[in-house]
Write an enzyme that holds these catalytic residues in place. Structure first.
Site, PDB file in Angstrom:
ATOM      1  N   ALA A 165       0.841  -1.211   0.000  1.00 46.56           N
ATOM      2  CA  ALA A 165       0.000   0.000   0.000  1.00 46.56           C
ATOM      3  C   ALA A 165       0.874   1.260   0.000  1.00 46.56           C
ATOM      4  O   ALA A 165       1.944   1.248   0.597  1.00 46.56           O
ATOM      5  CB  ALA A 165      -0.899   0.012   1.235  1.00 46.56           C
ATOM      6  N   PRO A 166       0.427   2.329  -0.680  1.00 48.41           N
ATOM      7  CA  PRO A 166      -0.875   2.470  -1.347  1.00 48.41           C
ATOM      8  C   PRO A 166      -0.944   1.914  -2.764  1.00 48.41           C
ATOM      9  O   PRO A 166      -1.990   1.995  -3.401  1.00 48.41           O
ATOM     10  CB  PRO A 166      -1.062   3.989  -1.357  1.00 48.41           C
ATOM     11  N   GLY A 167       0.159   1.361  -3.288  1.00 51.21           N
ATOM     12  CA  GLY A 167       0.039   0.672  -4.566  1.00 51.21           C
ATOM     13  C   GLY A 167       0.857   1.263  -5.705  1.00 51.21           C
ATOM     14  O   GLY A 167       0.726   0.816  -6.844  1.00 51.21           O
ATOM     15  N   GLY A 168       1.722   2.234  -5.403  1.00 51.16           N
ATOM     16  CA  GLY A 168       2.541   2.817  -6.470  1.00 51.16           C
ATOM     17  C   GLY A 168       3.323   1.742  -7.210  1.00 51.16           C
ATOM     18  O   GLY A 168       3.319   1.683  -8.445  1.00 51.16           O
ATOM     19  N   LYS A 169       3.960   0.864  -6.444  1.00 52.79           N
ATOM     20  CA  LYS A 169       4.821  -0.136  -7.093  1.00 52.79           C
ATOM     21  C   LYS A 169       3.997  -1.302  -7.629  1.00 52.79           C
ATOM     22  O   LYS A 169       4.304  -1.854  -8.677  1.00 52.79           O
ATOM     23  CB  LYS A 169       5.922  -0.576  -6.142  1.00 52.79           C
ATOM     24  N   GLU A 183      -0.707  -6.087   1.912  1.00 50.93           N
ATOM     25  CA  GLU A 183      -0.474  -4.960   2.827  1.00 50.93           C
ATOM     26  C   GLU A 183      -0.996  -5.356   4.196  1.00 50.93           C
ATOM     27  O   GLU A 183      -2.181  -5.618   4.366  1.00 50.93           O
ATOM     28  CB  GLU A 183      -1.192  -3.703   2.307  1.00 50.93           C
ATOM     29  N   ASP A 203       9.309  -3.604  -0.412  1.00 52.06           N
ATOM     30  CA  ASP A 203       9.479  -2.143  -0.322  1.00 52.06           C
ATOM     31  C   ASP A 203       9.155  -1.797   1.130  1.00 52.06           C
ATOM     32  O   ASP A 203       8.022  -1.476   1.471  1.00 52.06           O
ATOM     33  CB  ASP A 203       8.518  -1.464  -1.314  1.00 52.06           C
ATOM     34  N   CYS A 220      12.961   3.997   1.233  1.00 54.01           N
ATOM     35  CA  CYS A 220      13.059   5.407   0.848  1.00 54.01           C
ATOM     36  C   CYS A 220      13.775   6.152   1.963  1.00 54.01           C
ATOM     37  O   CYS A 220      13.309   7.180   2.436  1.00 54.01           O
ATOM     38  CB  CYS A 220      11.685   5.986   0.541  1.00 54.01           C
ATOM     39  N   ARG A 238      -4.970   0.386   5.115  1.00 54.48           N
ATOM     40  CA  ARG A 238      -4.140   0.742   3.965  1.00 54.48           C
ATOM     41  C   ARG A 238      -4.376  -0.225   2.796  1.00 54.48           C
ATOM     42  O   ARG A 238      -4.249   0.152   1.629  1.00 54.48           O
ATOM     43  CB  ARG A 238      -2.655   0.762   4.354  1.00 54.48           C
TER      44      ARG A 238
HETATM   45  N1  SAM Z   1       5.219  -0.200  -1.940  1.00 53.53           N
HETATM   46  C1  SAM Z   1       4.308   0.852  -1.558  1.00 53.53           C
HETATM   47  C2  SAM Z   1       4.054   1.747  -2.729  1.00 53.53           C
HETATM   48  O1  SAM Z   1       4.893   1.820  -3.638  1.00 53.53           O
HETATM   49  O2  SAM Z   1       2.985   2.386  -2.789  1.00 53.53           O
HETATM   50  C3  SAM Z   1       4.813   1.606  -0.349  1.00 53.53           C
HETATM   51  C4  SAM Z   1       5.083   0.712   0.811  1.00 53.53           C
HETATM   52  S1  SAM Z   1       5.527   1.538   2.293  1.00 53.53           S
HETATM   53  C5  SAM Z   1       7.137   2.024   1.992  1.00 53.53           C
HETATM   54  C6  SAM Z   1       5.695   0.218   3.414  1.00 53.53           C
HETATM   55  C7  SAM Z   1       4.417  -0.490   3.769  1.00 53.53           C
HETATM   56  O3  SAM Z   1       4.748  -1.543   4.686  1.00 53.53           O
HETATM   57  C8  SAM Z   1       3.380   0.373   4.444  1.00 53.53           C
HETATM   58  O4  SAM Z   1       2.187   0.342   3.727  1.00 53.53           O
HETATM   59  C9  SAM Z   1       3.198  -0.253   5.828  1.00 53.53           C
HETATM   60  O5  SAM Z   1       1.872  -0.239   6.290  1.00 53.53           O
HETATM   61  C10 SAM Z   1       3.684  -1.674   5.611  1.00 53.53           C
HETATM   62  N2  SAM Z   1       4.162  -2.329   6.850  1.00 53.53           N
HETATM   63  C11 SAM Z   1       4.259  -1.790   8.076  1.00 53.53           C
HETATM   64  N3  SAM Z   1       4.702  -2.724   8.946  1.00 53.53           N
HETATM   65  C12 SAM Z   1       4.883  -3.846   8.287  1.00 53.53           C
HETATM   66  C13 SAM Z   1       5.310  -5.162   8.632  1.00 53.53           C
HETATM   67  N4  SAM Z   1       5.687  -5.465   9.869  1.00 53.53           N
HETATM   68  N5  SAM Z   1       5.333  -6.072   7.664  1.00 53.53           N
HETATM   69  C14 SAM Z   1       4.986  -5.771   6.393  1.00 53.53           C
HETATM   70  N6  SAM Z   1       4.593  -4.541   6.012  1.00 53.53           N
HETATM   71  C15 SAM Z   1       4.535  -3.605   6.930  1.00 53.53           C
END
Ligand code: SAM
Length: 445
Positions: free
Chosen positions: A113-117, A135, A180, A233, A140
């Site tokens: 989430a939110p789904g860019g990748k 996610e 990610d 990031c 999310r």
């Molecule tokens: N890949 C997404 C995009 O391009 O839109 C962005 C992902 S963001 C950097 C990381 C995501 O990991 C968040 O949505 C967050 O809620 C989730 N997250 C948080 N804790 C986590 C966990 N323990 N295991 C897996 N995912 C987790």
């Protein structure tokens, strides 16, 4: 000068040495803005025609463009409603460029989430193969679903499951996995004041521990020779190179591979990985590519497709709307009817919230088609379509939820397109198109 934590600045100075002054200057500039074309639904010519600002191709993906700082919010543009593009800072596309998904493969996006990748992976799969977008945070995952629907993704499973559970049950299943990871977000500081607020040395350490755990889970779900891409990031070495090194020590059955791209710069004492700093024309990103070299066993079974009572009516509705054969299988889940991808595996116990495309909902004994079904369609696949220019009053009226005048010969469900990109549908009778654009998505401009 933006207020950045002094401990963060000290760390950056130690990392960058002579380049630190350039870094500080870049951190004072606004973050670059961008959009990414959805090549499944649109092309560059149509995209340019539908925008009221110029775009410039970026080096980070063949579909990512930089947009002017002064451009208005792209979310209100008709082509955005139609899923022709996704708003994304161009360098954020770098991880999927390095992942390099191939049509026909099975891909897992573990933190989606939110789904860019995920929407970028889906575009590269072009409807062939299977994308599993997960996610862990349920709220999310709902946003992820709505973005995947808007971009017309037809071959994805969307879940909200803990990585450990998901990857154990899907052990040895995927050709490529993207992690990610949640991170301290230093690369987002220029545009995310909350990330600056949340930052601390302690937070960096906590993130690094969590990243290691997520990577350990991901390792199970990959098949032999499969590719694992890890991205963040953030700038801190603890969350980047150190996390990768520690993972490789725990998993000698994985090897680092060259990222295969020329944008950005090599990782710190890790030439195979890639870093992007603001001085490289992006926000802050780190990407490392690894390959699993050990044999795997996979016990995942196919989805048990079975006949269901409403199937005959579902088929009749499908044939009423489409002039091409179905790509997948009809399944019923409660009152929802879905078109699940050919490759769908057994789904139980995995927190699945969507498999494939929602065809419609059974309501009072009849099936009401879903908005998502039309978003996942091309105009030439539909029996009936009305197409309006991006700049027309009609498409604005449609996106506001208004009824439209149409040729009185038209009857029944009809797709509504903007410059040949399907944005939704309506139902025609007596020269009117009754609007079925969902209330929650209607445009207010
Ligand atoms: N890949 C997404 C995009 O391009 O839109 C962005 C992902 S963001 C950097 C990381 C995501 O990991 C968040 O949505 C967050 O809620 C989730 N997250 C948080 N804790 C986590 C966990 N323990 N295991 C897996 N995912 C987790």
């Amino acid at each position: 000068m933006n207020e950045y934590p002094s401990a963060f600045l000290n760390r950056m100075q130690a990392m960058l040495g002579a380049e630190y002054t350039d870094f500080l200057e870049c951190m004072e500039q606004p973050s670059i803005r961008g959009i990414r074309l959805n090549p499944v639904k649109c092309d560059e010519k149509k995209l340019k025609n539908g925008l009221d600002f110029n775009i410039e191709l970026s080096p980070f993906s063949p579909y990512s463009y930089q947009i002017p700082e002064a451009a208005g919010k792209p979310g209100g543009i008709p082509l955005h409603h139609a899923g022709a593009f996704y708003s994304q800072e161009p360098s954020a596309a770098s991880a999927v460029t390095i992942l390099n998904p191939q049509p026909g493969e099975k891909i897992l996006d573990l933190c989606a989430a939110p789904g860019g990748k995920s929407t970028q992976i889906a575009a590269l799969l072009n409807g062939k193969g299977l994308l599993w977008s997960n996610e862990v945070v349920r709220s999310r995952a709902t946003v992820l679903l709505s973005n995947m629907e808007r971009m017309g993704v037809s071959n994805a499973v969307i879940s909200s499951c803990h990585p450990e559970t998901l990857c154990e049950k899907l052990a040895g299943y995927f050709d490529r996995i993207l992690v990610d990871a949640p991170c301290s977000g230093e690369g987002m500081f220029r545009r995310d004041a909350q990330a600056v607020q949340d930052w601390s040395e302690e937070h960096v350490k906590t993130c690094a521990v969590r990243q290691g755990l997520i990577l350990d889970s991901a390792a199970h779900a990959l098949k032999e020779n499969g590719i694992l891409v890890y991205s963040t990031c953030t700038f801190s070495s603890e969350e980047n190179e150190d996390t990768v090194k520690a993972f490789l020590e725990r998993h000698p059955n994985f090897v680092l591979e060259d990222s295969g791209v020329s944008f950005g710069r090599p990782g710190i004492e890790m030439p195979q990985a890639r870093r992007i700093f603001p001085m490289d024309g992006g926000d802050g990103h780190f990407v490392a590519k690894m390959r699993k070299i050990s044999p795997t066993v996979c016990y995942v079974t196919d989805y048990p497709f079975t006949k269901f009572a409403a199937e005959h009516d579902v088929k009749a509705l499908y044939d009423q709307i489409f002039q091409v054969p179905i790509k997948g299988f009809f399944i019923q889940s409660g009152s929802s009817i879905l078109i699940a991808p050919q490759l769908t595996p057994a789904l139980s116990g995995l927190g699945v919230i969507r498999a494939g495309v929602m065809l419609g909902e059974i309501l009072k004994g009849r099936i009401e088609p879903a908005h998502a079904l039309f978003l996942a369609s091309l105009p030439q696949e539909l029996r009936q379509i009305v197409d309006f220019s991006s700049h027309s009053a009609e498409i604005r009226a449609y996106l506001h939820g208004e009824e439209l005048e149409v040729d009185s010969a038209r009857k029944g469900y009809t797709g509504v397109a903007v410059d040949g990109v399907v944005a939704g549908f309506g139902k025609c009778s007596s020269g009117r198109l009754k609007n079925r654009y969902p209330k929650g998505l209607r445009s207010h401009i």
